[in-house]
Scaffold this active site. Sequence first.
Site, PDB file in Angstrom:
ATOM      1  N   LYS A 182      46.605   1.627  92.158  1.00 30.52           N
ATOM      2  CA  LYS A 182      45.941   2.436  91.137  1.00 30.52           C
ATOM      3  C   LYS A 182      44.926   1.521  90.466  1.00 30.52           C
ATOM      4  O   LYS A 182      45.236   0.771  89.559  1.00 30.52           O
ATOM      5  CB  LYS A 182      46.962   2.959  90.113  1.00 30.52           C
ATOM      6  CG  LYS A 182      46.550   4.269  89.404  1.00 30.52           C
ATOM      7  CD  LYS A 182      45.246   4.212  88.644  1.00 30.52           C
ATOM      8  CE  LYS A 182      45.354   3.469  87.331  1.00 30.52           C
ATOM      9  NZ  LYS A 182      44.043   3.473  86.569  1.00 30.52           N
ATOM     10  N   CYS A 290      40.592 -12.865  81.751  1.00 26.39           N
ATOM     11  CA  CYS A 290      41.757 -13.318  80.987  1.00 26.39           C
ATOM     12  C   CYS A 290      41.876 -14.834  80.962  1.00 26.39           C
ATOM     13  O   CYS A 290      42.667 -15.377  80.207  1.00 26.39           O
ATOM     14  CB  CYS A 290      43.042 -12.693  81.537  1.00 26.39           C
ATOM     15  SG  CYS A 290      43.463 -13.230  83.204  1.00 26.39           S
TER      16      CYS A 290
END
Length: 506
Positions: A182, A290
């Site tokens: 997904k 990140c």
Amino acid sequence: MAVKEPQVTLKRVSHWIGGKLVEGRSGRSGVVWNPATGQPQATVDFASVEELDAAVAVAKEAYKTWRQTPLSRRAEIMFKFRDLVDQNRRKIAELITLEHGKTLADALGEVARGLENVEFATGIPHLLKGGFSEQASRGVDVYQIRQPLGVVAGITPFNFPAMVPMWMFANAIACGNTFILKPSEKDPSPSLFLAELLQQAGLPDGVFNVVQGDKVAVDRILEHPDIKAVSFVGSTPVAKYIYETGTKHGKRVQALGGAKNHMVVLPDADIGMAADAAVSAAYGSAGERCMAISVVVAVGDQTADNLIAAIKERMPKIKVGPGLEEGVEMGPLITREHRDKVASYIENAPKEGATVVVDGRQDPIAQSEGFFLGTSLIDHVKPGMKCYDDEIFGPVLSVVRVKTYDEALKLINEHPYGNGTAIFTRDGGAARQFQFDVEAGMVGINVPIPVPVAYYSFGGWKASLFGDLHMYGPEGVQFYTRAKVVTSRWPDPSTSKVDLGFPQVR
């Protein structure tokens, strides 16, 4: 009489299930923007619960035969996929740049780092070797084997639409699982192209599936009884939700969250080298990663003054613009809403007592139609300020001034995030002490973004990781398999009727 402008038909991005494109039937969809122009460029289908269930059913059926596929064949497919990704680096990178906005150079770097994980997965025959203990007891042998879990899923972020999926599915598939991806609805196209390449490499239909969607698809993944494990990369609040919901439904979950990566600069550091590192690590990919350095911790006011001067001198040389343009070093942010949120931290900083040295909102590019923001530098930042406490996820670099190494270390260790960190120094003893003391999962010594190579594993500590296993590398193989220990004893061959001699032609 007014002339009507012709309607533009947007590209439709759909699902990939059972080896083919499947258009969504839920009636729900989202917009895929071009961050460089601020204009919509595609629509993406959002899956219903029933469509997610259909993909899982296909993956579950494919698992029956895929788990029996010999390791040599799995490795062969991974080798072919690796070559296809290598041959199509630029096409994948262009898809990333069009939908994400990062520069083509950044996108090519993303593809290269993803490719490392595919190369690691080609070694799956070696990686799945178990242990064997002969004669654990009289006539008894004990050995361990690792077996796949079944259908597993990955929920991936917008900032690395090709690399992070490859972090997950390369190991998962090589280990014998089938996979439901997904991807982010903000830049969904690279995942479909990777699906095509996997098919070209010989991966059987149904082993890898892509389901586009939003929270409806995510929640069904977390609840579906036939999905055995979930990998996630994203913000900490969502990572916490993914971990708690998935484990509540009996799944194995690894959920990587947010970060606030500090870079300590000691007084003996090479200021030019540290400034170069801070600029590339803070503003590369518009800070939307990140592992970006978002806080420089300068030990001593002289260090801070020298470093800020060096960083400020370099900032105007960063060319900001559309990612596909030649020479551009920083592209736009992913959406207008995210750009405005990042800008709010700059606006709020002086009210909290910080000093805005360079304001990216004043860059002429910030007034264009795209989702652009120039680079920003904020000094005199302290804990308690929003620009320090929050993960900004944009091209904003904060400077915190401390007097001692111990102060710097305390600052990092008390922060709720513990993803990555770095130290710049010429002192080997100080660097070694730092790597020993600091509470973070990934440490750089004179390296600003210490993302591990593919044969190690990626992951932080504290609120940057929910789960006990890091992503990709050896821990990735461990995550996508479970151990089975076999204890065996066979009858004494002297009492058996089996003919142990050479076969004879009767």
